[in-house]
Design a protein around this motif. Structure first.
Motif, PDB file in Angstrom:
ATOM      1  N   MET A   1       0.849  -1.197   0.000  1.00  0.00           N
ATOM      2  CA  MET A   1       0.000   0.000   0.000  1.00  0.00           C
ATOM      3  C   MET A   1       0.882   1.243   0.000  1.00  0.00           C
ATOM      4  SD  MET A   1      -2.900  -1.099   2.810  1.00  0.00           S
ATOM      5  CE  MET A   1      -3.775   0.439   2.608  1.00  0.00           C
ATOM      6  N   THR A   2       0.426   2.221  -0.706  1.00  0.00           N
ATOM      7  CA  THR A   2       1.153   3.485  -0.707  1.00  0.00           C
ATOM      8  C   THR A   2       0.857   4.238   0.585  1.00  0.00           C
ATOM      9  OG1 THR A   2      -0.665   4.656  -1.778  1.00  0.00           O
ATOM     10  CG2 THR A   2       0.942   3.569  -3.213  1.00  0.00           C
ATOM     11  N   ARG A   3       1.648   5.263   0.832  1.00  0.00           N
ATOM     12  CA  ARG A   3       1.458   6.053   2.040  1.00  0.00           C
ATOM     13  C   ARG A   3       0.086   6.731   2.040  1.00  0.00           C
ATOM     14  NH1 ARG A   3       2.554   5.847   7.132  1.00  0.00           N
ATOM     15  NH2 ARG A   3       1.976   7.831   8.114  1.00  0.00           N
ATOM     16  N   LYS A   4      -0.342   7.150   0.862  1.00  0.00           N
ATOM     17  CA  LYS A   4      -1.645   7.810   0.752  1.00  0.00           C
ATOM     18  C   LYS A   4      -2.777   6.850   1.102  1.00  0.00           C
ATOM     19  CE  LYS A   4      -4.455  10.490  -2.484  1.00  0.00           C
ATOM     20  NZ  LYS A   4      -4.542  11.032  -3.874  1.00  0.00           N
ATOM     21  N   VAL A   9      -6.857   4.694   5.137  1.00  0.00           N
ATOM     22  CA  VAL A   9      -7.372   3.641   6.022  1.00  0.00           C
ATOM     23  C   VAL A   9      -7.339   4.100   7.474  1.00  0.00           C
ATOM     24  CG1 VAL A   9      -6.961   1.306   6.886  1.00  0.00           C
ATOM     25  CG2 VAL A   9      -6.756   1.781   4.445  1.00  0.00           C
ATOM     26  N   ILE A  10      -6.235   4.737   7.869  1.00  0.00           N
ATOM     27  CA  ILE A  10      -6.129   5.233   9.248  1.00  0.00           C
ATOM     28  C   ILE A  10      -7.203   6.285   9.521  1.00  0.00           C
ATOM     29  CG2 ILE A  10      -4.656   6.519  10.840  1.00  0.00           C
ATOM     30  CD1 ILE A  10      -2.246   5.161   9.526  1.00  0.00           C
TER      31      ILE A  10
END
Length: 340
Positions: A1-4, A9-10
């Protein structure tokens, strides 16, 4: 997963922690946070550490919707469709929670069944006792049958029990073991809601199973109690001028119960036992007899049903209060079999 994607999700997970009432929805975190604040304040007072803000969970702010329907009912569907988004999960959960609370089934039916099992098991054991202990046996059985049951307080639930065949059979089996007050509560409830019960029983036709135990209860009533029950049949239905009395002539259980009440009243008046009536009881009794005769004469012969049991003292009852002309009119209307 990318940081974005991770941040998204967070963010969604953090949104689920939002609450309009955090002390109720997130009690443990709130209690932990207040305890942490109190501990740090005590350390600062003792000079053990410098003043600093404790770590605190910060949730992203989401603008609230003024109107939100978390559960939608669609006409013709078998259930309900829940509509929710990640922005308002708590509302959807609360909506389902409240719906489940409203649909909690009645506990009266299983309570009655368990009580009956206990009574019948005790009766089976006590049947093995000597005959000298018969009196104590009856007291014990009535005590078991009456414990923990209140039909007057749970009248709506009890009516739902009487709407099904198994509920009627269970009530008929339990009635002989109930205390006199509870059996009278059942009789009054059945009489008060007799039109409703007869409509619900149109296809099932299982109400007659209650006639035996209820007629035994009628035979133990005082004159004033009998008048109270009969009054339930002479009050007009809500929003209508029709009397429940009129409907009883077209239903086998209804007319049987009515005849049992009238027969017991005639038996009390013909006996030498003191009646101890309340004020106006004799007038109400006379009015009821005349009302029954009037309504009976207006029912077509084809609509009149035969009762489960025909008391032999009905002839003397009507002859006591009605003139010969009225009795002849009843005979012409096709009700002569009632007095044969």
């Amino acid at each position: 997963m990318t940081r974005k994607e991770k941040d998204w999700v967070i963010k969604v997970q953090m949104m689920q922690l939002q609450s309009e009432n955090p002390h109720l929805d997130d009690y443990y975190y709130q209690a932990y946070y207040h305890r942490l604040e109190r501990k740090q304040a005590e350390e600062e007072l003792l000079g053990g550490r410098n003043k600093q803000e404790p770590p605190k969970l910060v949730t992203p702010y989401i603008q609230k919707m003024e109107i939100y329907d978390s559960v939608v009912r669609i006409a013709g569907s078998l259930g309900q469709v829940a509509m929710s988004t990640c922005y308002s999960p708590r509302r959807a959960i609360d909506a389902v929670h409240h719906a489940l609370q409203e649909e909690v089934p009645s506990l009266l039916l299983p309570q009655m069944f368990l009580q009956l099992l206990e009574v019948e098991e005790t009766q089976r054991k006590m049947n093995l006792l000597p005959e000298e202990q018969v009196g104590g046996r009856v007291c014990v059985l009535q005590g078991l049958g009456s414990s923990g049951l209140s039909f007057r307080e749970a009248e709506d639930e009890f009516l739902q029990v009487l709407c099904v065949r198994k509920g009627k059979k269970l009530t008929a089996r339990l009635l002989p073991h109930l205390a006199r007050e509870q059996a009278e509560e059942i009789l009054v409830t059945v009489t008060r809601h007799l039109p409703f019960l007869m409509r619900k029983d149109a296809l099932d036709e299982s109400l007659p199973v209650l006639y035996g135990p209820l007629s035994e209860m009628v035979g133990r009533m005082t004159f004033s109690e009998l008048i109270e029950v009969l009054q339930e049949l002479t009050r007009p239905l809500a929003g209508s001028t029709e009397l429940p009395l009129t409907m009883t002539f077209k239903n086998q259980f209804g007319i049987s119960l009515l005849y049992a009440l009238l027969s017991h009243g005639e038996r009390l008046l013909s006996s030498d036992m003191p009646l101890e009536p309340h004020s106006g009881d004799f007038e109400k009794w006379t009015d009821t007899v005349f009302l029954v005769a009037r309504e009976l004469s207006q029912v077509p012969k084809t609509a009149l049903v035969e009762p489960l049991f025909l008391p032999s003292n009905l002839l003397s009852l009507f002859c006591r209060y009605l003139d010969k002309q009225t009795i002849h009119r009843l005979e012409r209307e096709g009700t002569a079999w009632c007095y044969s």
